[in-house]
Design a protein around this motif. Structure first.
Motif, PDB file in Angstrom:
ATOM      1  N   TYR A  32      36.477  40.335  40.169  1.00 27.68           N
ATOM      2  CA  TYR A  32      36.424  40.912  38.808  1.00 27.68           C
ATOM      3  C   TYR A  32      37.877  41.337  37.774  1.00 27.68           C
ATOM      4  CZ  TYR A  32      31.843  42.613  40.480  1.00 27.68           C
ATOM      5  OH  TYR A  32      30.653  42.190  41.105  1.00 27.68           O
ATOM      6  N   THR A  33      37.485  40.668  36.465  1.00 30.42           N
ATOM      7  CA  THR A  33      38.669  41.111  35.510  1.00 30.42           C
ATOM      8  C   THR A  33      38.510  42.704  35.057  1.00 30.42           C
ATOM      9  OG1 THR A  33      38.450  38.890  34.572  1.00 30.42           O
ATOM     10  CG2 THR A  33      38.964  40.940  33.328  1.00 30.42           C
ATOM     11  N   MET A  34      39.472  43.405  35.215  1.00 29.14           N
ATOM     12  CA  MET A  34      39.359  44.791  35.217  1.00 29.14           C
ATOM     13  C   MET A  34      40.122  45.177  33.875  1.00 29.14           C
ATOM     14  SD  MET A  34      38.073  45.812  38.033  1.00 29.14           S
ATOM     15  CE  MET A  34      38.386  47.355  37.692  1.00 29.14           C
ATOM     16  N   GLY A  35      39.600  46.169  33.335  1.00 28.42           N
ATOM     17  CA  GLY A  35      40.021  46.655  31.998  1.00 28.42           C
ATOM     18  C   GLY A  35      40.172  48.336  31.797  1.00 28.42           C
ATOM     19  N   TRP A  36      41.048  48.755  30.907  1.00 30.72           N
ATOM     20  CA  TRP A  36      41.031  50.097  30.707  1.00 30.72           C
ATOM     21  C   TRP A  36      40.740  50.121  29.053  1.00 30.72           C
ATOM     22  CZ3 TRP A  36      41.125  54.336  33.672  1.00 30.72           C
ATOM     23  CH2 TRP A  36      41.710  54.128  34.814  1.00 30.72           C
ATOM     24  N   TYR A  37      39.750  51.019  28.725  1.00 35.12           N
ATOM     25  CA  TYR A  37      39.379  51.141  27.350  1.00 35.12           C
ATOM     26  C   TYR A  37      39.457  52.680  26.942  1.00 35.12           C
ATOM     27  CZ  TYR A  37      36.997  46.566  27.139  1.00 35.12           C
ATOM     28  OH  TYR A  37      36.676  45.289  27.055  1.00 35.12           O
ATOM     29  N   ARG A  38      39.695  53.027  25.786  1.00 31.09           N
ATOM     30  CA  ARG A  38      39.617  54.282  25.535  1.00 31.09           C
ATOM     31  C   ARG A  38      38.899  54.599  24.019  1.00 31.09           C
ATOM     32  NH1 ARG A  38      46.103  54.851  23.418  1.00 31.09           N
ATOM     33  NH2 ARG A  38      45.702  53.750  21.439  1.00 31.09           N
ATOM     34  N   GLN A  39      38.305  55.997  24.278  1.00 30.39           N
ATOM     35  CA  GLN A  39      37.442  56.504  23.024  1.00 30.39           C
ATOM     36  C   GLN A  39      38.021  57.687  22.656  1.00 30.39           C
ATOM     37  OE1 GLN A  39      33.325  56.183  23.464  1.00 30.39           O
ATOM     38  NE2 GLN A  39      33.049  55.739  21.326  1.00 30.39           N
ATOM     39  N   ALA A  40      38.533  57.586  20.988  1.00 28.31           N
ATOM     40  CA  ALA A  40      38.932  58.919  20.503  1.00 28.31           C
ATOM     41  C   ALA A  40      37.642  59.314  19.893  1.00 28.31           C
ATOM     42  CB  ALA A  40      40.209  58.820  19.903  1.00 28.31           C
ATOM     43  N   PRO A  41      37.792  60.769  19.451  1.00 29.87           N
ATOM     44  CA  PRO A  41      36.599  61.390  18.701  1.00 29.87           C
ATOM     45  C   PRO A  41      36.499  60.693  17.506  1.00 29.87           C
ATOM     46  CG  PRO A  41      37.737  63.087  20.008  1.00 29.87           C
ATOM     47  CD  PRO A  41      38.661  61.839  20.088  1.00 29.87           C
ATOM     48  N   GLY A  42      35.162  60.467  17.081  1.00 32.26           N
ATOM     49  CA  GLY A  42      34.933  59.617  15.831  1.00 32.26           C
ATOM     50  C   GLY A  42      35.335  58.325  15.627  1.00 32.26           C
ATOM     51  N   GLN A  44      35.509  54.155  17.438  1.00 30.52           N
ATOM     52  CA  GLN A  44      34.955  53.258  18.492  1.00 30.52           C
ATOM     53  C   GLN A  44      35.787  52.963  19.557  1.00 30.52           C
ATOM     54  OE1 GLN A  44      34.215  49.534  16.079  1.00 30.52           O
ATOM     55  NE2 GLN A  44      32.162  50.204  15.823  1.00 30.52           N
ATOM     56  N   ARG A  45      35.017  52.815  20.865  1.00 29.69           N
ATOM     57  CA  ARG A  45      35.743  52.355  21.896  1.00 29.69           C
ATOM     58  C   ARG A  45      36.690  50.984  21.753  1.00 29.69           C
ATOM     59  NH1 ARG A  45      32.574  52.722  27.701  1.00 29.69           N
ATOM     60  NH2 ARG A  45      31.932  54.726  26.321  1.00 29.69           N
ATOM     61  N   GLU A  46      37.778  51.022  22.442  1.00 32.28           N
ATOM     62  CA  GLU A  46      38.707  50.084  22.166  1.00 32.28           C
ATOM     63  C   GLU A  46      39.480  49.560  23.483  1.00 32.28           C
ATOM     64  OE1 GLU A  46      42.095  50.897  19.522  1.00 32.28           O
ATOM     65  OE2 GLU A  46      42.624  52.827  21.013  1.00 32.28           O
ATOM     66  N   VAL A  92      39.255  59.666  25.486  1.00 25.72           N
ATOM     67  CA  VAL A  92      38.703  59.435  27.228  1.00 25.72           C
ATOM     68  C   VAL A  92      38.883  58.123  27.530  1.00 25.72           C
ATOM     69  CG1 VAL A  92      36.598  59.400  28.509  1.00 25.72           C
ATOM     70  CG2 VAL A  92      36.951  61.131  26.444  1.00 25.72           C
ATOM     71  N   TYR A  93      39.603  57.749  28.684  1.00 29.60           N
ATOM     72  CA  TYR A  93      39.772  56.554  29.165  1.00 29.60           C
ATOM     73  C   TYR A  93      38.992  56.181  30.083  1.00 29.60           C
ATOM     74  CZ  TYR A  93      44.513  56.599  26.464  1.00 29.60           C
ATOM     75  OH  TYR A  93      45.349  56.648  25.611  1.00 29.60           O
ATOM     76  N   TYR A  94      38.278  54.998  29.852  1.00 32.15           N
ATOM     77  CA  TYR A  94      37.261  54.326  30.910  1.00 32.15           C
ATOM     78  C   TYR A  94      37.862  53.151  31.277  1.00 32.15           C
ATOM     79  CZ  TYR A  94      33.960  57.294  27.773  1.00 32.15           C
ATOM     80  OH  TYR A  94      33.546  58.194  27.051  1.00 32.15           O
ATOM     81  N   CYS A  95      37.438  52.900  32.692  1.00 37.27           N
ATOM     82  CA  CYS A  95      37.491  51.630  33.583  1.00 37.27           C
ATOM     83  C   CYS A  95      36.421  50.658  33.309  1.00 37.27           C
ATOM     84  CB  CYS A  95      37.901  52.090  35.005  1.00 37.27           C
ATOM     85  SG  CYS A  95      38.138  51.013  36.050  1.00 37.27           S
ATOM     86  N   ASN A  96      36.787  49.409  33.310  1.00 37.69           N
ATOM     87  CA  ASN A  96      35.632  48.534  33.083  1.00 37.69           C
ATOM     88  C   ASN A  96      35.870  47.154  34.074  1.00 37.69           C
ATOM     89  OD1 ASN A  96      35.102  45.611  31.710  1.00 37.69           O
ATOM     90  ND2 ASN A  96      33.323  47.294  31.267  1.00 37.69           N
TER      91      ASN A  96
END
Length: 117
Positions: A32-42, A44-46, A92-96
């Motif tokens: 798997y290719t792994m990534g970290w994304y984040r989304q601040a209030p208001g 888009q997730r980046e 909020v930081y998300y793993c993908n």
């Protein structure tokens, strides 16, 4: 099926550091290719950072030189070392996880990072 669990978020002062971890259940983590994304209030997730199966990495311009993504295939874990944190890193930081062609992917539940004095 892959289940992703993030940890390591919290409250830190500007200039501080945190290390996020994402543990993947299931087999074949190494494909798997792994990534970290984040989304601040208001906002888009980046994408913050990504790492492919060969260890190649890419970063958002805003975090280059401050964040480092790495993976340990033996532990089914991907890390995000975050240094010199700024208030604008609060999100909020998300793993993908997904195969190289990203024909499908999986997301973790997210972990909150707050940078504030």
């Amino acid at each position: 099926q892959v289940h992703l669990v993030e940890s390591g978020g919290g409250l830190v002062q500007p200039g501080g550091s945190l290390r996020l971890s994402c543990v993947a259940s299931g087999s074949f983590f190494y494909i798997y290719t792994m990534g970290w994304y984040r989304q601040a209030p208001g906002k888009q997730r980046e994408l913050v950072a990504g790492i492919n199966t060969s260890g190649g990495t890419n970063y958002a311009y805003s975090v280059k030189g401050r964040f480092t993504i790495s993976r340990d295939n033996a532990k089914n874990t991907v890390y995000l070392q975050m240094n010199s944190l700024k208030p604008e890193d609060t999100a909020v930081y998300y793993c993908n996880a997904g195969p190289p062609d990203m024909s499908y992917d999986y997301w973790g539940q997210g972990t909150q990072v707050t940078v504030s004095s």
